[in-house]
Write an enzyme that holds these catalytic residues in place. Structure first.
Site, PDB file in Angstrom:
ATOM      1  N   GLU A  53      -1.737   8.051  -6.990  1.00  0.00           N
ATOM      2  CA  GLU A  53      -1.742   7.170  -8.162  1.00  0.00           C
ATOM      3  C   GLU A  53      -2.623   7.751  -9.266  1.00  0.00           C
ATOM      4  O   GLU A  53      -3.799   8.033  -9.019  1.00  0.00           O
ATOM      5  CB  GLU A  53      -2.240   5.776  -7.772  1.00  0.00           C
ATOM      6  CG  GLU A  53      -1.295   5.058  -6.821  1.00  0.00           C
ATOM      7  CD  GLU A  53      -1.637   3.588  -6.610  1.00  0.00           C
ATOM      8  OE1 GLU A  53      -2.585   3.080  -7.247  1.00  0.00           O
ATOM      9  OE2 GLU A  53      -0.943   2.943  -5.818  1.00  0.00           O
ATOM     10  N   ARG A  77       0.844  -1.188   0.000  1.00  0.00           N
ATOM     11  CA  ARG A  77       0.000   0.000   0.000  1.00  0.00           C
ATOM     12  C   ARG A  77       0.880   1.238   0.000  1.00  0.00           C
ATOM     13  O   ARG A  77       1.859   1.323   0.757  1.00  0.00           O
ATOM     14  CB  ARG A  77      -0.909   0.034   1.238  1.00  0.00           C
ATOM     15  CG  ARG A  77      -2.008  -1.013   1.223  1.00  0.00           C
ATOM     16  CD  ARG A  77      -3.042  -0.690   0.176  1.00  0.00           C
ATOM     17  NE  ARG A  77      -4.119  -1.660   0.130  1.00  0.00           N
ATOM     18  CZ  ARG A  77      -5.104  -1.639  -0.739  1.00  0.00           C
ATOM     19  NH1 ARG A  77      -5.143  -0.699  -1.656  1.00  0.00           N
ATOM     20  NH2 ARG A  77      -6.049  -2.541  -0.724  1.00  0.00           N
ATOM     21  N   HIS A 123       0.995  -0.461 -10.194  1.00  0.00           N
ATOM     22  CA  HIS A 123       0.067  -1.173  -9.302  1.00  0.00           C
ATOM     23  C   HIS A 123      -0.388  -2.490  -9.931  1.00  0.00           C
ATOM     24  O   HIS A 123      -1.584  -2.757 -10.090  1.00  0.00           O
ATOM     25  CB  HIS A 123      -1.152  -0.290  -8.976  1.00  0.00           C
ATOM     26  CG  HIS A 123      -1.797  -0.639  -7.670  1.00  0.00           C
ATOM     27  ND1 HIS A 123      -2.275   0.311  -6.805  1.00  0.00           N
ATOM     28  CD2 HIS A 123      -2.047  -1.840  -7.077  1.00  0.00           C
ATOM     29  CE1 HIS A 123      -2.806  -0.277  -5.738  1.00  0.00           C
ATOM     30  NE2 HIS A 123      -2.672  -1.589  -5.886  1.00  0.00           N
TER      31      HIS A 123
END
Length: 346
Positions: free
Chosen positions: A287, A258, A306
């Site tokens: 992001e 994370r 990701h």
């Protein structure tokens, strides 16, 4: 039983629908409604009070249309959505934590929310080990340099050579399903594995061939560190400038868990100074990272968008897990992975 299937470009409606039909298998008549969400082609983000969601409240409310059950990965289930869906009894979310669901509102509305623990454990563990290998052995950076026209023969010089996993001390921060898998893989490579997790069972860690220590001890002793903790108020920015300063000079840091676990601000200066040898990242505090992101110009950075959980098996497994919960609900059985046990799905 009317079901909303709110799929996306990863766990699609075809997967969800087929898995639910196979699981229910005649125990209820199924009436599907579908909503197609744009993630991951379009990044997720906050929607009202929930995080990491795709689509809008209005889209979900319209698509529910009297549904009793909803299966999804990314659709936002907010207080407004629950207030607009009085017939809803079950939301089954095919991810490790239902962060796109307002659990308090679901509980007040009497809607059970289930999730899919371990759905991407294999994929995420493999990816973390891949990042670690790429950073320790300069796989990604040397490939990029070669493709841009630079042959880095100096990487074979002793001063610049990479480090093997065999015999290297690797620290794992967090020891859930993913961290435990990573540990077992690293032990098989011959690494010495340290674990920092206040909730881990010491005997279970030892059985995997690792050693349970406190976080500061792990950071001081580890040539490489990989983060695998859940993001909570307790773990937010767990690794900050003070913690980074405990690492041996030239250490490697991996974060595929994370973005919020790590304070990104001190990374670029630490890389430029050589205090950090390399970082390998799959998750970020923002992001996607902005155009002026300092790590774009820092040395020895590996950055992926990701992708740790992005395997076909993860999508298939996620669909099966949520479908199994729908099957239990249809047969009147106890649900397996309930995030809000105070709610009732009946």
């Amino acid at each position: 039983m009317r079901i909303l299937s709110a799929g996306d470009e990863f766990v699609g409606n075809d997967l969800l629908r087929a898995a639910v039909r196979a699981e229910v298998n005649g125990s209820a008549d199924l009436d599907f409604r579908e909503l197609s969400l744009p993630w991951p082609i379009e990044p997720f983000g906050p929607v009202a009070e929930v995080d990491e969601a795709s689509g809008t409240e209005e889209q979900v409310i319209e698509a529910l249309d009297g549904a009793e059950v909803a299966v999804t990965q990314m659709a936002p289930f907010t207080r407004k959505v629950f207030a607009s869906a009085p017939g809803l009894k079950l939301v089954s979310v095919c991810r490790g934590g239902p962060v796109n669901v307002d659990l308090a509102a679901a509980t007040e509305a009497g809607v059970a929310v289930t999730f899919a623990p371990g759905r991407n454990a294999a994929a995420a563990a493999e990816f973390a080990v891949g990042l670690l290998l790429a950073a320790l052995r300069r796989i990604s950076t040397s490939s990029a340099e070669l493709l841009s026209g630079t042959w880095r023969g100096d990487y074979y010089a002793y001063a610049n050579a990479g480090v093997e996993l065999d015999g290297t001390t690797v620290g794992l921060v967090g020891y859930g399903a993913i961290g435990a898998r990573v540990a077992r893989v690293l032990v098989a490579f011959g690494a010495r594995v340290l674990v920092a997790d206040p909730y881990a069972d010491r005997d279970a860690v030892a059985a995997d061939g690792a050693e349970l220590v406190d976080l500061d001890d792990l950071l001081r002793r580890s040539t490489a560190v990989s983060l695998h903790a859940r993001l909570t108020a307790e773990t937010r920015k767990l690794i900050d400038a003070d913690k980074l300063a405990l690492l041996p000079p030239g250490a490697v840091l991996v974060n595929s868990a994370r973005g919020g676990l790590l304070d990104y601000a001190p990374l670029a200066p630490a890389l430029h100074s050589g205090r950090l040898g390399a970082v390998a990242l799959d998750v970020y505090d923002v992001e996607p990272p902005p155009a002026d992101w300092p790590l774009r110009d820092a040395p020895n950075v590996i950055a992926t968008p990701h992708l740790a959980g992005a395997s076909k098996q993860t999508a298939d497994r996620a669909a099966r897990i949520v479908a199994a919960e729908v099957g239990r609900y249809a047969r009147g059985e106890a649900l397996a992975n309930v995030a809000n046990p105070d709610a009732s799905a009946r």
